[in-house]
Design a protein around this motif. Structure first.
Motif, mmCIF file in Angstrom:
data_model
loop_
_atom_site.group_PDB
_atom_site.id
_atom_site.type_symbol
_atom_site.label_atom_id
_atom_site.label_comp_id
_atom_site.label_asym_id
_atom_site.label_seq_id
_atom_site.Cartn_x
_atom_site.Cartn_y
_atom_site.Cartn_z
ATOM 1 N N ASP A 39 0.921 -1.275 -0.022
ATOM 2 C CA ASP A 39 0.028 -0.130 -0.129
ATOM 3 C C ASP A 39 0.864 1.404 -0.123
ATOM 4 O OD1 ASP A 39 -2.515 -1.320 0.040
ATOM 5 O OD2 ASP A 39 -2.462 -1.409 2.029
ATOM 6 N N LEU A 40 1.896 1.087 0.633
ATOM 7 C CA LEU A 40 2.790 2.429 0.853
ATOM 8 C C LEU A 40 3.708 2.563 -0.484
ATOM 9 C CD1 LEU A 40 4.324 4.465 2.319
ATOM 10 C CD2 LEU A 40 5.944 2.753 2.873
ATOM 11 N N GLU A 41 3.907 1.589 -1.064
ATOM 12 C CA GLU A 41 4.556 1.570 -2.358
ATOM 13 C C GLU A 41 3.588 2.192 -3.497
ATOM 14 O OE1 GLU A 41 5.948 -1.389 -5.869
ATOM 15 O OE2 GLU A 41 6.643 -1.909 -3.985
ATOM 16 N N ASN A 42 2.295 1.992 -3.613
ATOM 17 C CA ASN A 42 1.305 2.477 -4.296
ATOM 18 C C ASN A 42 1.122 3.609 -4.068
ATOM 19 O OD1 ASN A 42 1.144 -0.043 -5.901
ATOM 20 N ND2 ASN A 42 -0.257 -0.766 -4.421
ATOM 21 N N ARG A 43 1.159 4.273 -2.834
ATOM 22 C CA ARG A 43 0.704 5.518 -2.448
ATOM 23 C C ARG A 43 2.037 6.700 -2.725
ATOM 24 N NH1 ARG A 43 -0.244 5.733 3.284
ATOM 25 N NH2 ARG A 43 0.526 3.951 3.232
ATOM 26 N N LEU A 44 3.019 6.189 -2.812
ATOM 27 C CA LEU A 44 4.185 7.112 -2.836
ATOM 28 C C LEU A 44 4.359 7.631 -4.390
ATOM 29 C CD1 LEU A 44 6.968 5.330 -0.769
ATOM 30 C CD2 LEU A 44 5.900 7.309 -0.383
ATOM 31 N N GLY A 45 4.984 8.809 -4.480
ATOM 32 C CA GLY A 45 5.163 9.299 -5.962
ATOM 33 C C GLY A 45 6.586 8.886 -6.205
ATOM 34 N N ASP A 46 6.924 9.070 -7.370
ATOM 35 C CA ASP A 46 8.519 8.815 -7.809
ATOM 36 C C ASP A 46 9.489 9.429 -6.768
ATOM 37 O OD1 ASP A 46 7.489 7.277 -9.719
ATOM 38 O OD2 ASP A 46 7.641 8.691 -11.219
ATOM 39 N N SER A 47 10.341 8.617 -6.341
ATOM 40 C CA SER A 47 11.092 9.185 -5.206
ATOM 41 C C SER A 47 12.043 8.055 -4.940
ATOM 42 C CB SER A 47 10.399 9.934 -4.103
ATOM 43 O OG SER A 47 9.837 8.805 -3.442
ATOM 44 N N PRO A 48 13.175 8.370 -4.224
ATOM 45 C CA PRO A 48 14.319 7.605 -3.770
ATOM 46 C C PRO A 48 13.457 6.524 -2.826
ATOM 47 C CG PRO A 48 15.193 9.651 -3.720
ATOM 48 C CD PRO A 48 13.399 9.664 -4.070
ATOM 49 N N LEU A 49 12.451 7.034 -1.913
ATOM 50 C CA LEU A 49 11.981 6.347 -0.919
ATOM 51 C C LEU A 49 10.985 5.137 -1.660
ATOM 52 C CD1 LEU A 49 11.035 5.490 1.786
ATOM 53 C CD2 LEU A 49 9.321 7.341 1.810
ATOM 54 N N LYS A 50 10.313 5.626 -2.635
ATOM 55 C CA LYS A 50 9.416 4.654 -3.522
ATOM 56 C C LYS A 50 10.511 3.386 -4.287
ATOM 57 C CE LYS A 50 5.839 4.024 -6.842
ATOM 58 N NZ LYS A 50 4.650 4.381 -7.615
ATOM 59 N N GLU A 51 11.542 4.062 -4.558
ATOM 60 C CA GLU A 51 12.532 2.912 -5.144
ATOM 61 C C GLU A 51 12.988 1.957 -4.200
ATOM 62 O OE1 GLU A 51 15.800 4.881 -7.174
ATOM 63 O OE2 GLU A 51 14.326 6.211 -8.386
ATOM 64 N N ALA A 52 13.150 2.668 -2.942
ATOM 65 C CA ALA A 52 13.648 1.511 -1.532
ATOM 66 C C ALA A 52 12.545 0.561 -1.374
ATOM 67 C CB ALA A 52 14.121 2.401 -0.567
ATOM 68 N N THR A 53 11.325 1.264 -1.268
ATOM 69 C CA THR A 53 10.118 0.232 -1.087
ATOM 70 C C THR A 53 10.164 -0.707 -1.839
ATOM 71 O OG1 THR A 53 9.009 2.174 0.147
ATOM 72 C CG2 THR A 53 7.534 0.379 -0.360
ATOM 73 N N GLN A 54 10.061 -0.417 -3.259
ATOM 74 C CA GLN A 54 9.905 -1.324 -4.378
ATOM 75 C C GLN A 54 11.185 -2.607 -4.355
ATOM 76 O OE1 GLN A 54 10.123 1.154 -7.722
ATOM 77 N NE2 GLN A 54 7.895 0.977 -8.006
ATOM 78 N N ALA A 55 12.141 -2.030 -3.854
ATOM 79 C CA ALA A 55 13.308 -3.231 -3.726
ATOM 80 C C ALA A 55 13.077 -3.861 -2.611
ATOM 81 C CB ALA A 55 14.720 -2.311 -3.467
ATOM 82 N N LEU A 56 12.487 -3.437 -1.330
ATOM 83 C CA LEU A 56 12.202 -4.092 -0.121
ATOM 84 C C LEU A 56 11.198 -5.092 -0.528
ATOM 85 C CD1 LEU A 56 12.294 -3.621 3.229
ATOM 86 C CD2 LEU A 56 9.858 -3.777 2.308
ATOM 87 N N ASN A 57 10.249 -4.718 -1.300
ATOM 88 C CA ASN A 57 9.000 -5.713 -1.725
ATOM 89 C C ASN A 57 9.421 -6.748 -2.588
ATOM 90 O OD1 ASN A 57 7.004 -4.369 -0.068
ATOM 91 N ND2 ASN A 57 6.376 -2.955 -1.614
ATOM 92 N N LYS A 58 10.234 -6.434 -3.375
ATOM 93 C CA LYS A 58 11.001 -7.425 -4.329
ATOM 94 C C LYS A 58 11.657 -8.466 -3.853
ATOM 95 C CE LYS A 58 13.367 -7.655 -8.770
ATOM 96 N NZ LYS A 58 14.505 -6.912 -9.755
ATOM 97 N N HIS A 59 12.561 -8.103 -2.822
ATOM 98 C CA HIS A 59 13.817 -9.012 -2.450
ATOM 99 C C HIS A 59 13.414 -9.655 -1.057
ATOM 100 C CE1 HIS A 59 16.206 -8.196 -5.519
ATOM 101 N NE2 HIS A 59 16.084 -6.748 -5.306
#
Length: 63
Positions: A39-59
């Motif tokens: 949910d957090l990943e989907n609410r974030l705009g393009d940013s380093p925080l979103k990239e970090a969240t995507q990496a966390l969810n992926k790995h």
């Protein structure tokens, strides 16, 4: 803030090849944690925080 002392720890021995190959442990998330991170990943705009969240969810593993 008055800083009177700083302590440093320095590794004097280089890492062995086994230590370099070792992967970090993966966190195991519950269903509620998984949903919260997605949910957090989907609410974030393009940013380093979103990239970090995507990496966390992926790995990371989910129960």
């Amino acid at each position: 803030m008055n800083i009177n002392e700083i302590q440093l720890q320095i590794q004097t021995n280089p890492l062995t090849s086994k230590q370099l190959e070792r992967r970090p442990k993966r966190a195991v998330f519950s269903d509620a944690a998984r949903k919260a991170w997605l949910d957090l990943e989907n609410r974030l705009g393009d940013s380093p925080l979103k990239e970090a969240t995507q990496a966390l969810n992926k790995h990371h593993k989910f129960k």
